[in-house]
Design an enzyme around this catalytic site. Structure first.
Site, short mmCIF file in Angstrom:
data_model
loop_
_atom_site.label_atom_id
_atom_site.label_comp_id
_atom_site.label_asym_id
_atom_site.label_seq_id
_atom_site.Cartn_x
_atom_site.Cartn_y
_atom_site.Cartn_z
N ASN A 185 -15.18 -24.53 8.51
CA ASN A 185 -16.15 -23.58 8.19
C ASN A 185 -17.71 -24.13 7.87
O ASN A 185 -18.73 -24.73 6.83
CB ASN A 185 -16.27 -23.06 6.01
CG ASN A 185 -17.21 -22.22 5.88
OD1 ASN A 185 -18.32 -21.65 6.32
ND2 ASN A 185 -17.38 -21.62 4.42
N ARG B 148 -13.94 -20.77 10.15
CA ARG B 148 -14.91 -19.22 9.35
C ARG B 148 -15.96 -18.91 10.09
O ARG B 148 -17.00 -19.67 10.39
CB ARG B 148 -14.89 -20.03 8.44
CG ARG B 148 -14.86 -19.08 7.56
CD ARG B 148 -16.17 -18.92 6.37
NE ARG B 148 -16.90 -17.95 5.22
CZ ARG B 148 -16.83 -17.49 4.43
NH1 ARG B 148 -17.18 -19.31 3.20
NH2 ARG B 148 -17.26 -16.36 3.44
N HIS C 156 -16.93 -11.95 2.80
CA HIS C 156 -15.86 -12.83 2.42
C HIS C 156 -14.25 -11.80 2.08
O HIS C 156 -13.64 -12.05 1.22
CB HIS C 156 -15.77 -12.12 0.41
CG HIS C 156 -17.03 -12.75 0.46
ND1 HIS C 156 -18.82 -12.08 -0.70
CD2 HIS C 156 -18.39 -13.85 0.09
CE1 HIS C 156 -19.21 -13.52 -1.25
NE2 HIS C 156 -19.29 -13.85 -0.57
N GLY D 30 -19.60 -15.42 -7.39
CA GLY D 30 -19.89 -16.72 -6.66
C GLY D 30 -20.96 -16.17 -6.99
O GLY D 30 -21.64 -15.80 -7.48
N GLY E 128 -22.61 -15.84 -3.44
CA GLY E 128 -22.59 -14.96 -3.33
C GLY E 128 -20.87 -14.10 -4.00
O GLY E 128 -20.03 -14.83 -4.11
N ARG F 149 -29.43 -13.65 -4.30
CA ARG F 149 -30.02 -12.42 -3.24
C ARG F 149 -30.20 -10.74 -4.59
O ARG F 149 -29.30 -11.46 -5.39
CB ARG F 149 -28.43 -12.21 -2.76
CG ARG F 149 -29.01 -13.33 -1.46
CD ARG F 149 -27.62 -12.67 -0.63
NE ARG F 149 -26.81 -14.09 -0.70
CZ ARG F 149 -25.33 -14.19 -0.40
NH1 ARG F 149 -24.44 -13.01 -0.05
NH2 ARG F 149 -24.52 -15.64 -0.33
N ARG G 88 -23.68 -20.92 -14.57
CA ARG G 88 -23.77 -22.36 -15.86
C ARG G 88 -24.98 -22.31 -16.54
O ARG G 88 -25.06 -22.82 -17.80
CB ARG G 88 -22.68 -23.28 -15.46
CG ARG G 88 -21.29 -23.46 -15.39
CD ARG G 88 -21.19 -24.33 -14.63
NE ARG G 88 -21.90 -24.88 -12.81
CZ ARG G 88 -20.83 -25.26 -12.50
NH1 ARG G 88 -19.77 -25.90 -12.36
NH2 ARG G 88 -21.21 -25.61 -11.06
N GLY H 78 -16.54 -18.71 -8.30
CA GLY H 78 -17.04 -19.22 -9.19
C GLY H 78 -16.60 -18.94 -10.41
O GLY H 78 -16.37 -19.57 -11.09
N ILE H 79 -17.52 -17.47 -11.21
CA ILE H 79 -17.97 -16.60 -12.17
C ILE H 79 -17.05 -16.29 -11.67
O ILE H 79 -16.14 -16.94 -13.70
CB ILE H 79 -19.13 -16.16 -11.68
CG1 ILE H 79 -20.18 -16.97 -11.43
CG2 ILE H 79 -19.45 -15.39 -12.84
CD1 ILE H 79 -21.73 -16.01 -10.92
N GLY H 80 -16.08 -15.77 -11.91
CA GLY H 80 -15.20 -14.96 -11.55
C GLY H 80 -13.73 -16.18 -11.80
O GLY H 80 -12.56 -15.34 -13.27
N GLU H 81 -13.37 -16.97 -11.49
CA GLU H 81 -12.10 -17.73 -11.89
C GLU H 81 -12.94 -18.80 -13.12
O GLU H 81 -11.56 -18.84 -14.11
CB GLU H 81 -12.26 -19.09 -11.31
CG GLU H 81 -11.40 -18.05 -9.75
CD GLU H 81 -11.42 -18.74 -8.31
OE1 GLU H 81 -11.52 -20.43 -8.69
OE2 GLU H 81 -11.77 -18.69 -7.25
N ASN H 82 -14.63 -19.02 -13.67
CA ASN H 82 -14.42 -19.95 -14.92
C ASN H 82 -14.65 -18.89 -16.18
O ASN H 82 -14.82 -20.18 -16.97
CB ASN H 82 -15.19 -20.78 -14.26
CG ASN H 82 -14.89 -21.81 -13.28
OD1 ASN H 82 -13.06 -22.22 -13.67
ND2 ASN H 82 -14.69 -21.93 -11.87
N GLU I 15 -9.50 -19.50 0.38
CA GLU I 15 -10.17 -19.45 1.52
C GLU I 15 -9.19 -19.96 2.99
O GLU I 15 -8.74 -19.46 3.82
CB GLU I 15 -11.84 -19.33 1.29
CG GLU I 15 -12.12 -17.57 1.32
CD GLU I 15 -13.19 -17.96 0.74
OE1 GLU I 15 -13.96 -18.56 0.21
OE2 GLU I 15 -14.63 -16.80 1.37
P1 AMP Z 1 -19.13 -20.83 -5.36
O1 AMP Z 1 -19.94 -19.77 -5.04
O2 AMP Z 1 -17.73 -19.46 -5.29
O3 AMP Z 1 -18.39 -21.72 -5.85
O4 AMP Z 1 -18.99 -20.17 -7.31
C1 AMP Z 1 -20.69 -20.67 -8.05
C2 AMP Z 1 -20.92 -19.90 -8.99
O5 AMP Z 1 -20.04 -20.32 -10.31
C3 AMP Z 1 -21.83 -20.85 -9.60
O6 AMP Z 1 -22.80 -20.06 -10.58
C4 AMP Z 1 -21.10 -21.15 -11.18
O7 AMP Z 1 -22.26 -21.58 -11.94
C5 AMP Z 1 -20.28 -20.39 -11.62
N1 AMP Z 1 -19.09 -21.16 -12.08
C6 AMP Z 1 -18.80 -22.14 -12.22
N2 AMP Z 1 -18.06 -22.94 -13.03
C7 AMP Z 1 -18.36 -22.20 -13.86
C8 AMP Z 1 -18.47 -21.85 -15.70
N3 AMP Z 1 -17.49 -22.80 -16.53
N4 AMP Z 1 -18.94 -20.97 -15.91
C9 AMP Z 1 -19.53 -20.00 -15.22
N5 AMP Z 1 -19.68 -19.91 -14.48
C10 AMP Z 1 -19.29 -21.00 -12.95
#
Ligand code: AMP
Length: 391
Positions: free
Chosen positions: A9, A83, A172, A201, A203, A232, A276, A322-326, A377
């Protein structure tokens, strides 16, 4: 590792890579970042999870790729899956790279000026170094080529679509494809499923997927449309550009920078684009940070509701990215904005499913299912690469 596929990528200043085999033995992966700068480096992780950092001051894409391939020299990749962000109207699935495909990838920089040239650079570098290795391109846009015309056309004069290909494309794709497919396997409903997949995330985009096909998505001609993201803006009144230009004197380039780099969570909070950091500030009482989270959650929920119009049946929602998973708190706030859908959440499960955990967070009596599924991905790109090559 059996039959390894190298997934690349290539971004404008980074190369993310992963080597995946047929077996579930694990993968070798890493990231070359800050390319072109003195701080260029590779963060590499071997098959046992051991990490090393290698400094490569001033490294170009070609140099970094050479180093990456050296790091992977004990494995013999069978093919490389790249990608590529924009596949325009031409590509509705992954394809084997030949001269025509490479020319098209480069030409489509008119639609993805930051991404497609970097993607093409990666393909050329591999071709130069290993002329016999097959290269496959997997487009971010391809998964959305199943959208019906009512979803992909803008309500502007038709010559812009017919002569200049101005339409909604969506992005995506590998992530929405992977998590919707995984949700269908996990849910095992025995019928055709309709999901709204929320990739949240840096994006963010959401997609309505029915029976494995994208029927609508939030990103459009470019990855700026849709929900607010890290930097964005997402949707704004289309007249905002004219207003900023006429009343405040901003140039088009400046407006482009404002909406792509200075807006979203960063713009509203004034603190950071990182959820975060914003979450932390909000819990310490920062009102702008609190508002940024509120707007993000409300807009995501609004899009979940509107995308449900695209689905013949609505099985449920899938959170990833990142946000949806964490972030269990963001998931909870998004779902709280959807009181009319009969969603019931198991709070313990919602809090438990973070940091790579996969599972359902809805209760038995919930009218919709809600899943947390870590995206992969690289797996999806390797899978499509093998499909193209019949491996
Ligand atoms: P990605 O682009 O998919 O890597 O996601 C990045 C985003 O996920 C960033 O805004 C991070 O702050 C968020 N993120 C990662 N871990 C956490 C967490 N434990 N709580 C809230 N946001 C998170």
């Amino acid at each position: 590792m059996k039959n390894p596929i190298l997934v690349l990528n290539c971004g404008s200043s980074s190369i993310k890579y992963a080597l995946l085999g047929d077996d579930s033995e694990g993968r070798v992966q890493g990231l070359a970042e800050n390319l072109g700068l003195d701080t260029a480096r590779i963060k590499h992780q071997d098959i046992n999870g051991e990490k090393v950092e290698i400094s490569l001051a001033g490294a170009t894409h070609q140099w970094a790729l050479q180093k990456i391939l050296n790091l992977l020299s004990e494995y013999k990749p069978r093919a490389v899956g790249h990608r590529v962000v924009h596949g325009g109207r031409q590509f509705s699935e992954a394809v084997l790279v030949d001269d025509n495909v490479l020319t098209e990838v480069k030409r489509l920089k008119i639609l993805a000026p930051l991404h497609n040239p970097a993607n093409a650079l990666g393909i050329e570098a591999v071709k130069n170094m290993y002329p016999d290795l097959p290269n496959v391109v997997v487009f971010d846009t391809a998964f959305h080529q199943t959208m019906p015309e009512k979803a992909y056309r803008y309500a502007i004069p038709k010559e812009f679509y017919e002569e200049h290909r101005i339409r909604r494309y969506g992005f995506h794709g590998a992530s929405h494809n992977y998590v919707s497919n995984r949700a269908t396997n996990l849910a095992n409903t025995g019928s055709q499923d309709g999901w709204v997949t929320a990739h949240l995330g840096n994006g963010s985009s959401l997609t309505a997927v029915f029976d494995g096909k994208s029927l609508d998505t939030t990103m459009g001609l470019t990855p700026l449309e849709g929900v607010p993201m890290g930097t964005r803006s997402g949707d704004v009144d289309p007249s905002l550009h004219i207003h900023l230009h006429r009343t405040l004197g901003y140039s088009l380039d400046e407006i482009d920078t404002i909406l792509n780099k200075r807006s979203g969570l960063l713009g509203i909070s004034g603190i950071s684009s990182d959820m975060r950091t914003i979450d932390q500030a909000s819990s310490e009482g920062n009102a702008d940070a609190k508002l940024a989270i509120e707007i993000f959650c409300y807009k995501v929920a609004r899009y979940i509701a509107s995308l449900s119009c695209a689905l013949p049946t609505f099985t449920g929602i899938v959170f990833t990215g990142g946000i949806g998973e964490n972030s269990s708190s963001v998931r909870e706030k998004i779902l709280a904005n959807l009181p009319h859908f009969g969603i019931e959440i198991d709070d313990n499960e919602n809090q438990r499913l973070v940091r790579g955990a996969e599972g359902a967070i809805h209760t038995k009596s919930s009218r919709l299912q809600v899943w947390v599924i870590p995206t992969d991905e690289e797996f999806q790109i390797a899978k499509e690469t093998k499909q193209v090559l019949g491996l």
